[in-house]
Write an enzyme that holds these catalytic residues in place. Structure first.
Site, PDB file in Angstrom:
ATOM      1  N   ASP A 128     151.107  57.236 -43.100  1.00 28.23           N
ATOM      2  CA  ASP A 128     152.552  56.995 -42.215  1.00 28.23           C
ATOM      3  C   ASP A 128     152.517  56.189 -41.495  1.00 28.23           C
ATOM      4  OD1 ASP A 128     153.805  58.414 -39.157  1.00 28.23           O
ATOM      5  OD2 ASP A 128     152.723  60.267 -40.000  1.00 28.23           O
ATOM      6  N   HIS A 129     153.858  55.307 -41.320  1.00 24.96           N
ATOM      7  CA  HIS A 129     153.787  54.042 -40.125  1.00 24.96           C
ATOM      8  C   HIS A 129     153.786  54.733 -38.770  1.00 24.96           C
ATOM      9  CE1 HIS A 129     153.411  50.145 -39.686  1.00 24.96           C
ATOM     10  NE2 HIS A 129     154.977  49.902 -40.277  1.00 24.96           N
ATOM     11  N   ARG A 130     153.751  56.148 -37.892  1.00 23.92           N
ATOM     12  CA  ARG A 130     153.535  56.275 -36.892  1.00 23.92           C
ATOM     13  C   ARG A 130     152.109  55.890 -36.173  1.00 23.92           C
ATOM     14  NH1 ARG A 130     156.207  61.865 -37.110  1.00 23.92           N
ATOM     15  NH2 ARG A 130     155.073  62.084 -38.929  1.00 23.92           N
TER      16      ARG A 130
END
Ligand code: CAO
Length: 563
Positions: free
Chosen positions: A535-537
């Site tokens: 999850d690139h967040r």
């Protein structure tokens, strides 16, 4: 039955106010305290509630009309009341409303205490005007002992204009905004939502300064050139002392810019207390609702329309995602339609949710597990003795647990507020199991503290339970990270979907013997294809690169696990 006249109560100083909303119609049955009309002075708006329950028989005020204390608003027909008694009640109600009016409509009624004046205030006229910090306190509540603070409209660093709401308070009779008596910058707040406030309680410290006023005006008049006015002011007075304790309007709170912006939008909402109260009850952010009243004022109908639209919005299909058109496949040949199992439907919903919510990135790597496989094969006699088969999976689990400990960004979840990260001090790893009924993900707890033999036993137990649909709910909960191993099935690589609320998942494909240079020598090595989705967040490419480097190093030499 008796007819009763409801009049405009004491407006607490304001002589004339505008009736901006008529909340009832002739024939309406109203309850005691229900809003009849909303009036607005140049500072604030307020509801005038009904003093008793009854039926509206006539209305004397039109929307947009100017009304004063004592003007007739409407007539009510009341069952079982005598005229005299009602006359008295009507007067009482007037007094109650006066409390509201006094607080909300008349700026002069807002008490201001000057708490500190900087010494520069006494400086010669050529000096820049000194900052004055003023304490805004709760004004006379007209008899109410305490009111609840239900909404804070500003935050430290916010620039406010005279008349802008600072907080919204609510008594058992009505809600009211406390307008700022001055233009300035909020230095600090003394209150929190939910506080019980009484007359004289300090609410906020507002710093008032000539420069700030110039800036506020400059921003309001020429937003495209915000710096022009203050710069000119500084040039005129080169010898002036530096401005005292900068109130730092725009720049100082750059990190809070969004939050402040949101709060400012709150104060920009043009709505009366009754509408604000209804919005709170419905959980609606009024800044998202479009007002259809005069000057964009929000009416209850706007709120109802907003909620109706939201409720009727198709579920699961975002506005920007076009639905796949329905196709009758039988027109192309014979078909067999089978219902999806419950597990399949749950899995599909979870995948869809993750796919839509998580900005996925997948990185790929190959781990050289030649030595690991030699070691694993060397354990075969002992495996047979113990009656346990060890596949590469427990080694992968153990290596992943070590990588999670070394890279906490992967052993985390996003906080539900979207503004925090939850780092976990435990390492529970889920494994995707392919079962006839569908995909299941049992979780092995505290993988970092378990040995390869124990992990092998547990993997087999949980995989068997999954295939037999015997897993208990708690055996599928609490995972920090998931491994999806298709190595026993095949394939050279795939992009797994993050198993939210986890932030990372490792896909394992079938190992291949490949020619690899080891120093100058080309050697056949057992290479394990790995894919890491995240999850690139919560995780950056750098974190993923470090995770992979660590994982590959451990898999290449499992002795590192004991380091
Ligand atoms: N490369 C080559 N061979 C591998 C391998 C790999 N990466 N991983 C396992 N193998 C071998 C094993 O050593 C075993 O070999 P032997 O039979 O010769 O001993 C064989 O493949 C079968 O292993 P396995 O699959 O029974 O056991 P496992 O520990 O590797 O995996 C489990 C267990 C439960 C994870 C697995 O059975 C499974 O269900 N995998 C599917 C996961 C899945 O569906 N993922 C996709 C999710 S998204 O749709």
């Amino acid at each position: 039955m008796s007819k009763q006249t409801v009049k405009v109560p004491d407006l607490g100083g304001a002589s004339e106010v505008e009736a901006i909303e008529i909340c009832v119609a002739v024939g309406d049955a109203v309850t005691e305290e229900q809003s009849l009309i909303v009036v607005e002075s140049d500072k604030a708006s307020m509801d005038i509630p009904s003093p008793f329950a009854g039926v509206v028989t006539s209305i004397s005020v039109a929307e947009g009309a100017t009304v004063s204390e004592g003007d007739v608003i409407l007539e009510l027909e009341i069952e079982g009341a005598n005229s005299e008694a009602v006359e008295t009640e009507a007067t009482d109600t007037g007094a109650t409303n006066a409390e509201v009016s006094n607080t909300g409509s008349d700026n002069t009624a807002v008490a201001v205490e000057e708490s500190s004046v900087e010494s520069e205030a006494a400086a010669p006229a050529a000096e820049p005007a000194a900052a004055t910090v003023q304490t805004v306190v709760v004004p006379d509540l007209g008899g109410a002992d305490a009111v609840e603070l239900i909404e804070v409209l500003v935050g430290p660093g916010d620039i406010i204009n005279e008349g802008d709401g600072i907080v919204v308070m609510e008594s058992d009779k009505a809600s009211m905004e406390l307008p700022s008596p001055v233009t300035g910058v909020i230095v600090s707040l003394h209150i929190n939502e939910g506080d019980s406030l009484s007359e004289g309680d300090p609410v906020a410290e507002v710093e008032v300064q000539a420069q700030v006023q110039v800036q506020v005006q400059a921003q309001a008049q020429a937003p495209e050139q915000p710096a022009a006015a203050p710069a000119a002011a500084r040039e005129e007075k080169p010898a002036a002392k530096p401005a005292p304790a900068a109130p730092a309007p725009a720049a100082a709170n750059s990190s809070n810019a969004n939050a402040a912006g949101d709060r400012r939008r709150k104060t920009d909402v043009y709505a009366g207390p009754a509408v604000r109260k209804l919005a709170r009850e419905l959980g609606v952010d009024l800044s998202r609702v479009t007002g259809t009243g005069p000057r964009g004022r929000l009416a209850k109908e706007d709120l109802h329309a907003f909620v109706k639209k939201a409720v009727n919005e198709p579920q699961g299909v975002g506005g920007a995602i076009p639905a796949v058109p329905e196709v009758d496949f039988s027109q192309f040949g014979e078909v067999d339609i089978q219902p999806m199992s419950k597990l399949h439907k749950v899995t599909a919903a979870n995948m869809h949710r993750s796919w839509l919510n998580v900005p996925h990135v997948t990185q790929f790597d190959e781990a050289d597990i030649t030595e690991l496989e030699l070691f694993r094969n060397s354990l075969k006699p002992e495996m047979e003795k113990r009656g346990i088969k060890i596949t590469p999976l427990p080694f992968l689990m153990k290596a992943v647990a070590a990588a999670l400990r070394a890279n906490p960004a992967f052993n985390a979840s996003l906080g539900s507020d979207g503004e925090s990260i939850v780092y976990k001090n435990y390492v529970h790893v889920g494994m995707a199991v392919d079962t006839p009924a569908g995909l299941m993900v049992p979780v092995i707890r505290d993988v970092d503290s378990k040995g390869i033999w124990d992990l092998s036993v547990e993997i087999l137990e949980l995989a068997t339970k999954a295939k037999e649909r015997k897993l208990k709910p708690n055996e599928m909960q609490g995972g920090c990270f998931t491994i999806s191993s298709l190595g026993g099935i095949g394939g050279t690589g795939f992009t797994p979907i993050v198993n939210t609320p986890e932030v990372g998942i490792l896909g394992v494909s079938k190992l291949q013997i490949k020619p690899v240079y080891v120093g100058d020598q080309l050697e056949p090595r057992k290479m394990l294809p790995l894919s890491l989705s995240y999850d690139h967040r919560a995780v950056n490419g750098g974190d993923a690169g470090r995770f992979f480097t660590f994982l590959s190093a451990v898999l290449a030499d499992v002795r590192r696990l004991v380091l």
